[in-house]
Design a protein around this motif. Structure first.
Motif, mmCIF file in Angstrom:
data_model
loop_
_atom_site.group_PDB
_atom_site.id
_atom_site.type_symbol
_atom_site.label_atom_id
_atom_site.label_comp_id
_atom_site.label_asym_id
_atom_site.label_seq_id
_atom_site.Cartn_x
_atom_site.Cartn_y
_atom_site.Cartn_z
ATOM 1 N N GLU A 1 0.821 -1.209 0.000
ATOM 2 C CA GLU A 1 0.000 0.000 0.000
ATOM 3 C C GLU A 1 0.856 1.262 0.000
ATOM 4 N N ILE B 1 -5.591 1.658 -0.134
ATOM 5 C CA ILE B 1 -6.757 2.347 0.395
ATOM 6 C C ILE B 1 -6.383 2.933 1.755
ATOM 7 N N THR C 1 -8.499 5.677 -2.383
ATOM 8 C CA THR C 1 -7.312 5.037 -2.937
ATOM 9 C C THR C 1 -6.267 6.116 -3.185
#
Length: 74
Positions: free
Chosen positions: A22, A28, A43
């Motif tokens: 991420e 997210i 996002t």
């Protein structure tokens, strides 16, 4: 610290145990509205996607992403 932009064309990132997909590619993220306190999700691009976007915007220029300790990331 090593993390962060050197300039628009060079980024250095240091992987560690809490650094995940991420953070690097995209993920997210929770966002709390300051007025209502309501939690939403959006996002956000990671450093890799941001560098790719910069490079696509200036195809005649060179961009460099330096990754330190890639084997430590999850």
């Amino acid at each position: 610290p090593l993390d962060g932009p050197v300039d628009e064309h060079v980024e250095i990132v240091q992987f560690h145990q809490s650094y995940g997909y991420e953070d690097f590619a995209a993920g997210i993220r929770p966002i709390t509205d300051p007025d209502s306190g309501q939690l939403t999700y959006e996002t956000r691009p990671g450093i890799f996607v941001e560098m790719c976007q910069r490079a696509l915007a200036k195809p005649d220029e060179t961009f460099v992403l330096i990754i330190d300790e890639i084997n430590r990331g999850n």
